[in-house]
Design an enzyme around this catalytic site. Sequence first.
Site, short mmCIF file in Angstrom:
data_model
loop_
_atom_site.label_atom_id
_atom_site.label_comp_id
_atom_site.label_asym_id
_atom_site.label_seq_id
_atom_site.Cartn_x
_atom_site.Cartn_y
_atom_site.Cartn_z
N ASP A 99 1.59 -6.67 -4.61
CA ASP A 99 0.77 -6.66 -3.40
C ASP A 99 1.29 -7.86 -2.61
OD1 ASP A 99 -2.51 -5.93 -2.57
OD2 ASP A 99 -1.46 -7.61 -1.64
N SER A 100 1.53 -7.70 -1.34
CA SER A 100 2.22 -8.76 -0.60
C SER A 100 1.40 -10.04 -0.46
CB SER A 100 2.69 -8.26 0.77
OG SER A 100 1.62 -8.23 1.68
N SER A 101 0.14 -9.99 -0.87
CA SER A 101 -0.65 -11.23 -0.89
C SER A 101 -0.11 -12.18 -1.95
CB SER A 101 -2.12 -10.92 -1.18
OG SER A 101 -2.56 -9.93 -0.30
N THR A 152 0.81 -1.22 0.00
CA THR A 152 0.00 0.00 0.00
C THR A 152 0.85 1.27 0.00
OG1 THR A 152 -1.71 -1.15 1.24
CG2 THR A 152 -1.79 1.24 1.30
N THR A 212 -0.02 -23.01 19.20
CA THR A 212 -1.34 -22.71 19.78
C THR A 212 -2.13 -21.70 18.95
OG1 THR A 212 -2.50 -21.78 21.68
CG2 THR A 212 -0.23 -21.05 21.38
N GLN A 213 -3.44 -21.88 18.97
CA GLN A 213 -4.33 -20.92 18.30
C GLN A 213 -4.41 -19.61 19.07
OE1 GLN A 213 -8.23 -22.61 17.62
NE2 GLN A 213 -7.37 -24.44 16.65
N CYS A 214 -4.03 -19.64 20.35
CA CYS A 214 -4.06 -18.41 21.15
C CYS A 214 -2.97 -17.48 20.65
CB CYS A 214 -3.78 -18.70 22.62
SG CYS A 214 -4.99 -19.77 23.37
N ASP A 236 0.16 -7.09 4.60
CA ASP A 236 -0.60 -8.35 4.71
C ASP A 236 0.29 -9.55 5.06
OD1 ASP A 236 -2.93 -7.04 4.22
OD2 ASP A 236 -3.14 -7.70 2.14
N1 ASP Z 1 -2.63 -5.60 0.36
C1 ASP Z 1 -1.55 -4.77 0.80
C2 ASP Z 1 -0.28 -5.60 0.79
O1 ASP Z 1 -0.06 -6.35 1.70
C3 ASP Z 1 -1.80 -4.22 2.15
C4 ASP Z 1 -0.72 -3.31 2.70
O2 ASP Z 1 0.27 -2.99 2.09
O3 ASP Z 1 -0.89 -2.86 3.83
O4 ASP Z 1 0.49 -5.53 -0.14
#
Ligand code: ASP
Length: 342
Positions: A59-61, A16, A278-280, A92
């Site tokens: 985008d880091s996704s 972003t 752990t999920q915690c 992300d």
């Molecule tokens: N979708 C964006 C990413 O991870 C979100 C961010 O940069 O905060 O690339």
Amino acid sequence: MSESKPNILLIYTGGTIGMIRDFKTGALKAFDFKTLLDKIPELQLLDCNIETVSNKPIDSSNMNPEYWVEIAELIETNYDKFDGFVVLHGSDTMSYTASALSFMLDNLAKPVVFTGSQLPIGDLRTDAKENLITSIQVASLQKDGIPVIQEVCLYFEYKLYRGNRTTKMNAEHFEAFASPNYNELAVSGVHLKVNKKYLFNPHVNKPFKVHKNLNSNIALIKLFPGITKGVIQSVFDTPNLRAVILETYGAGNCTTESWFINLLEDRITNGVHIVNITQCSKGSVIMGHYETSNSLKEIGVISGKDITTEAAVTKLMHLLGCNISSEIFKTTYEKPLRGEMT
Ligand code: ASP
């Protein structure tokens, strides 16, 4: 490059921080890195020399282990030339990349600071400028010519964390990250206050080395009451599977149904590593504390202790990539490598 001022390499990977809004769709997309620097003339005022480099902004996704190797290679190639590195990254998956890099960069004696932002740098209310400027200041910190920070960390919204202890916990607030099981390394207020006793002390007498083999033949299963044998079995039947992370309840507890324990035992006998985390978000796995985790301990499940999911995944990829022998895999995983577990 100057001899007296610290030399900082700014690596832009996307996210972003450097995005603009698409006219037609209104969606955020990556744009050219060079224009990013034009938006922050304040950078010229910092007491360091900044050079910039960018690989394909994403985008880091869309982040993946091949891209982690590219970032690590950029640091490797420039390691001797620079005193510190700042990596601009989407929030992300930033905790995954910071964790992966912490394992890949062995005997790191310089700062590698990950940062990004929740709003693009061009936005009026952006959080990007403070994050970027303070990250560069953190990477420039030196005492007697030696970098103060000598590890992979993450700076966001006035706090510097150990990278492999972080997790993204808020998709909206500027305070997007948390380090549930480890104190902040530094806090930025009127002064930048470094908590020296929490900093990682590397083996500086050993040469810097980059591990580039990562094995992704792993799976992550989050348990829930009612999860079926079919689902668990199908994950374990994945071809070439080398290891599975189980996200269990509380202090590492799970169902004691025999089909479940027998399945895990059978796969461990056949060489699949199983890690219990752990999920915690806070606290640690303590196998044997409850009856519902005793069997896991007995069949040889590895304890992830208080590791984050992000660090558990990347540590597993790293250790599998190092071809650690089966005999010592469990004990190696259970020891902290880069301060990622207590
Ligand atoms: N979708 C964006 C990413 O991870 C979100 C961010 O940069 O905060 O690339």
